[in-house]
Design a protein around this motif. Structure first.
Motif, PDB file in Angstrom:
ATOM      1  N   ALA A 130       0.843  -1.192   0.000  1.00  5.82           N
ATOM      2  CA  ALA A 130       0.000   0.000   0.000  1.00  5.82           C
ATOM      3  C   ALA A 130       0.880   1.245   0.000  1.00  5.82           C
ATOM      4  N   CYS A 132       0.508   5.753  -0.263  1.00  3.51           N
ATOM      5  CA  CYS A 132      -0.227   7.006  -0.435  1.00  3.51           C
ATOM      6  C   CYS A 132       0.780   8.099  -0.761  1.00  3.51           C
ATOM      7  N   CYS A 142      -4.196   7.300  -2.738  1.00  2.00           N
ATOM      8  CA  CYS A 142      -3.616   6.043  -2.285  1.00  2.00           C
ATOM      9  C   CYS A 142      -3.839   4.936  -3.306  1.00  2.00           C
ATOM     10  N   ALA A 167      -1.914   4.922  -7.852  1.00  2.33           N
ATOM     11  CA  ALA A 167      -2.466   6.142  -7.264  1.00  2.33           C
ATOM     12  C   ALA A 167      -2.250   7.282  -8.260  1.00  2.33           C
ATOM     13  N   SER A 180       3.924   4.770   3.306  1.00  2.36           N
ATOM     14  CA  SER A 180       3.105   3.610   3.616  1.00  2.36           C
ATOM     15  C   SER A 180       2.978   3.539   5.124  1.00  2.36           C
TER      16      SER A 180
END
Length: 218
Positions: A130, A132, A142, A167, A180
Protein backbone atom coordinates in the motif's frame (compact mmCIF):
# COMPACT_ATOMS: atom_id res chain seq x y z
CA UNK A 1 10.66 -0.72 -18.85
CA UNK A 2 11.52 2.60 -20.50
CA UNK A 3 8.89 5.29 -19.95
CA UNK A 4 9.46 8.11 -22.42
CA UNK A 5 5.90 9.39 -22.77
CA UNK A 6 4.81 13.04 -22.96
CA UNK A 7 2.15 12.25 -20.34
CA UNK A 8 4.83 11.11 -17.92
CA UNK A 9 6.47 14.52 -18.18
CA UNK A 10 3.25 16.26 -17.12
CA UNK A 11 4.07 16.04 -13.41
CA UNK A 12 7.83 16.35 -13.67
CA UNK A 13 8.33 20.09 -13.76
CA UNK A 14 7.44 22.21 -10.74
CA UNK A 15 5.43 25.34 -11.51
CA UNK A 16 7.34 28.61 -11.50
CA UNK A 17 6.51 31.75 -9.55
CA UNK A 18 7.76 35.29 -9.66
CA UNK A 19 9.19 37.09 -6.69
CA UNK A 20 6.44 39.66 -7.11
CA UNK A 21 3.67 37.11 -6.55
CA UNK A 22 1.18 37.26 -3.72
CA UNK A 23 2.88 36.74 -0.38
CA UNK A 24 1.69 33.98 1.93
CA UNK A 25 1.58 34.36 5.69
CA UNK A 26 5.04 33.79 7.20
CA UNK A 27 5.60 30.09 7.89
CA UNK A 28 6.33 28.89 11.39
CA UNK A 29 7.09 25.33 10.25
CA UNK A 30 8.09 23.50 7.06
CA UNK A 31 6.95 19.87 6.87
CA UNK A 32 7.04 17.21 4.21
CA UNK A 33 4.43 18.12 1.61
CA UNK A 34 4.94 21.88 2.09
CA UNK A 35 6.33 24.28 -0.51
CA UNK A 36 9.59 26.19 -0.45
CA UNK A 37 10.52 28.92 -2.92
CA UNK A 38 13.56 30.19 -4.78
CA UNK A 39 14.00 32.70 -7.56
CA UNK A 40 11.56 31.62 -10.33
CA UNK A 41 10.79 28.24 -8.74
CA UNK A 42 8.81 26.52 -6.03
CA UNK A 43 9.38 22.94 -4.91
CA UNK A 44 7.57 20.52 -2.61
CA UNK A 45 9.51 19.21 0.36
CA UNK A 46 9.41 15.42 0.37
CA UNK A 47 10.68 14.54 3.82
CA UNK A 48 12.63 16.27 6.56
CA UNK A 49 15.82 14.35 7.36
CA UNK A 50 18.89 14.76 9.54
CA UNK A 51 22.55 13.90 9.88
CA UNK A 52 23.68 14.40 13.44
CA UNK A 53 22.46 17.81 14.58
CA UNK A 54 22.02 19.13 11.01
CA UNK A 55 18.54 19.18 9.48
CA UNK A 56 17.73 18.95 5.78
CA UNK A 57 14.82 18.67 3.41
CA UNK A 58 14.83 15.82 0.88
CA UNK A 59 13.31 17.02 -2.41
CA UNK A 60 13.12 16.05 -6.08
CA UNK A 61 16.42 16.85 -7.78
CA UNK A 62 14.92 18.14 -11.04
CA UNK A 63 13.10 20.89 -9.12
CA UNK A 64 16.01 21.96 -6.91
CA UNK A 65 18.63 21.88 -9.69
CA UNK A 66 19.87 25.36 -10.61
CA UNK A 67 18.67 27.07 -7.43
CA UNK A 68 20.67 27.93 -4.30
CA UNK A 69 18.71 29.85 -1.67
CA UNK A 70 15.26 28.81 -0.42
CA UNK A 71 12.45 30.65 1.34
CA UNK A 72 9.24 29.68 3.14
CA UNK A 73 7.17 32.26 1.23
CA UNK A 74 6.60 33.23 -2.40
CA UNK A 75 7.68 36.83 -1.68
CA UNK A 76 11.13 35.46 -0.71
CA UNK A 77 11.21 37.21 2.67
CA UNK A 78 11.59 34.21 5.03
CA UNK A 79 14.87 32.38 4.25
CA UNK A 80 14.93 28.77 5.40
CA UNK A 81 17.86 27.02 3.71
CA UNK A 82 20.40 26.49 0.97
CA UNK A 83 20.94 23.71 -1.55
CA UNK A 84 23.43 21.18 -0.20
CA UNK A 85 23.44 18.47 -2.90
CA UNK A 86 21.64 17.50 -6.12
CA UNK A 87 21.62 14.12 -7.91
CA UNK A 88 19.87 14.50 -11.26
CA UNK A 89 19.50 12.91 -13.78
CA UNK A 90 20.17 9.16 -13.24
CA UNK A 91 18.67 9.81 -9.80
CA UNK A 92 16.08 12.45 -8.92
CA UNK A 93 16.71 13.73 -5.41
CA UNK A 94 18.36 16.65 -3.63
CA UNK A 95 19.12 17.98 -0.16
CA UNK A 96 18.36 21.47 1.09
CA UNK A 97 20.07 22.27 4.38
CA UNK A 98 17.75 24.04 6.80
CA UNK A 99 19.46 27.11 8.24
CA UNK A 100 16.62 29.08 9.81
CA UNK A 101 16.45 29.36 13.59
CA UNK A 102 12.95 30.85 13.57
CA UNK A 103 11.16 28.21 11.46
CA UNK A 104 10.59 24.67 12.76
CA UNK A 105 11.18 21.52 10.65
CA UNK A 106 9.09 18.69 12.13
CA UNK A 107 9.61 15.13 10.95
CA UNK A 108 6.04 14.77 9.75
CA UNK A 109 3.96 15.18 6.59
CA UNK A 110 1.38 17.92 6.09
CA UNK A 111 -1.69 16.37 4.41
CA UNK A 112 -3.20 19.85 3.86
CA UNK A 113 -6.56 18.90 5.33
CA UNK A 114 -5.82 19.55 8.98
CA UNK A 115 -4.11 16.17 9.41
CA UNK A 116 -0.47 15.17 9.56
CA UNK A 117 1.44 11.88 9.46
CA UNK A 118 4.44 11.32 11.73
CA UNK A 119 7.15 9.57 9.71
CA UNK A 120 9.07 7.09 11.87
CA UNK A 121 11.26 5.29 9.33
CA UNK A 122 11.84 4.45 5.67
CA UNK A 123 11.27 1.30 3.62
CA UNK A 124 11.92 -0.13 0.19
CA UNK A 125 8.90 -0.37 -2.11
CA UNK A 126 7.55 -3.89 -2.68
CA UNK A 127 5.04 -4.88 -5.36
CA UNK A 128 1.60 -5.03 -3.77
CA UNK A 129 2.50 -2.72 -0.89
CA UNK A 130 0.00 0.00 0.00
CA UNK A 131 1.21 3.51 -0.81
CA UNK A 132 -0.23 7.01 -0.44
CA UNK A 133 1.20 10.29 -1.63
CA UNK A 134 0.65 14.00 -1.01
CA UNK A 135 0.27 16.02 -4.22
CA UNK A 136 0.42 19.81 -4.11
CA UNK A 137 -2.35 20.00 -6.71
CA UNK A 138 -4.33 16.77 -6.42
CA UNK A 139 -4.06 16.17 -2.66
CA UNK A 140 -3.74 12.78 -1.00
CA UNK A 141 -4.24 9.67 -3.17
CA UNK A 142 -3.62 6.04 -2.29
CA UNK A 143 -3.08 2.80 -4.18
CA UNK A 144 -0.61 -0.07 -4.40
CA UNK A 145 2.87 -0.49 -5.80
CA UNK A 146 2.60 -2.05 -9.27
CA UNK A 147 6.20 -2.45 -10.44
CA UNK A 148 9.83 -1.67 -9.60
CA UNK A 149 12.91 -0.69 -11.64
CA UNK A 150 11.08 1.73 -13.92
CA UNK A 151 12.79 4.40 -16.01
CA UNK A 152 11.58 7.89 -16.97
CA UNK A 153 13.18 10.10 -19.62
CA UNK A 154 13.59 13.83 -18.98
CA UNK A 155 14.98 16.35 -21.48
CA UNK A 156 18.17 16.31 -19.34
CA UNK A 157 18.50 12.52 -19.35
CA UNK A 158 17.02 9.36 -17.89
CA UNK A 159 16.19 8.53 -14.28
CA UNK A 160 16.15 4.83 -13.44
CA UNK A 161 15.32 2.61 -10.49
CA UNK A 162 11.86 4.15 -9.99
CA UNK A 163 8.71 2.43 -8.77
CA UNK A 164 5.15 2.98 -9.98
CA UNK A 165 1.73 2.83 -8.31
CA UNK A 166 -1.89 3.05 -9.43
CA UNK A 167 -2.47 6.14 -7.26
CA UNK A 168 -3.18 9.11 -9.55
CA UNK A 169 -1.47 12.49 -9.52
CA UNK A 170 -1.64 15.77 -11.45
CA UNK A 171 0.74 18.27 -13.06
CA UNK A 172 2.39 20.21 -10.24
CA UNK A 173 2.44 17.25 -7.82
CA UNK A 174 6.11 16.49 -8.51
CA UNK A 175 8.29 16.14 -5.44
CA UNK A 176 5.41 15.16 -3.18
CA UNK A 177 6.13 12.53 -0.51
CA UNK A 178 4.94 8.92 -0.88
CA UNK A 179 4.50 6.88 2.27
CA UNK A 180 3.10 3.61 3.62
CA UNK A 181 1.67 4.00 7.10
CA UNK A 182 4.39 5.88 8.95
CA UNK A 183 7.21 4.81 6.60
CA UNK A 184 8.74 6.99 3.90
CA UNK A 185 8.77 5.29 0.48
CA UNK A 186 9.46 7.80 -2.29
CA UNK A 187 9.18 11.15 -4.04
CA UNK A 188 6.77 11.79 -6.93
CA UNK A 189 8.71 12.31 -10.18
CA UNK A 190 6.12 11.76 -12.91
CA UNK A 191 2.71 10.45 -13.90
CA UNK A 192 0.57 9.17 -16.72
CA UNK A 193 -3.20 9.43 -17.06
CA UNK A 194 -5.38 11.64 -14.86
CA UNK A 195 -7.30 11.41 -11.59
CA UNK A 196 -10.54 11.69 -13.59
CA UNK A 197 -9.82 8.66 -15.78
CA UNK A 198 -7.33 6.76 -13.62
CA UNK A 199 -3.58 7.13 -13.71
CA UNK A 200 -0.20 5.94 -12.54
CA UNK A 201 2.47 7.73 -10.60
CA UNK A 202 6.24 7.19 -10.71
CA UNK A 203 8.46 7.69 -7.66
CA UNK A 204 12.11 7.99 -6.74
CA UNK A 205 12.72 5.52 -3.85
CA UNK A 206 13.71 7.33 -0.64
CA UNK A 207 15.99 4.65 0.82
CA UNK A 208 18.50 5.15 -2.02
CA UNK A 209 18.70 8.89 -1.31
CA UNK A 210 19.04 8.40 2.44
CA UNK A 211 21.91 5.97 1.90
CA UNK A 212 23.73 8.19 -0.61
CA UNK A 213 23.58 11.26 1.61
CA UNK A 214 24.00 9.54 4.98
CA UNK A 215 20.81 11.02 6.42
CA UNK A 216 17.73 9.55 8.11
CA UNK A 217 14.10 10.51 8.58
CA UNK A 218 12.98 11.49 12.07
Amino acid sequence: MLRSLPAVLAALIGLTVSAGGAAAAPATAVRGGDLIYSDSAMCTVGFNVRAGSSLYGLLAGHCVSGHTTWYADAALTVPVGTTAAVSFPTNDFALVRWTSTTVAFPGELDLHDGRSVDITGAAQPVVGRAVCHVGRVSGVHCGTVLALNQTVTYPEGTVSGLFVSNACSAPGDAGGPAYSGTLALGLIVGSSGTCATGGRTYYQPVVEALSMYGVSVY
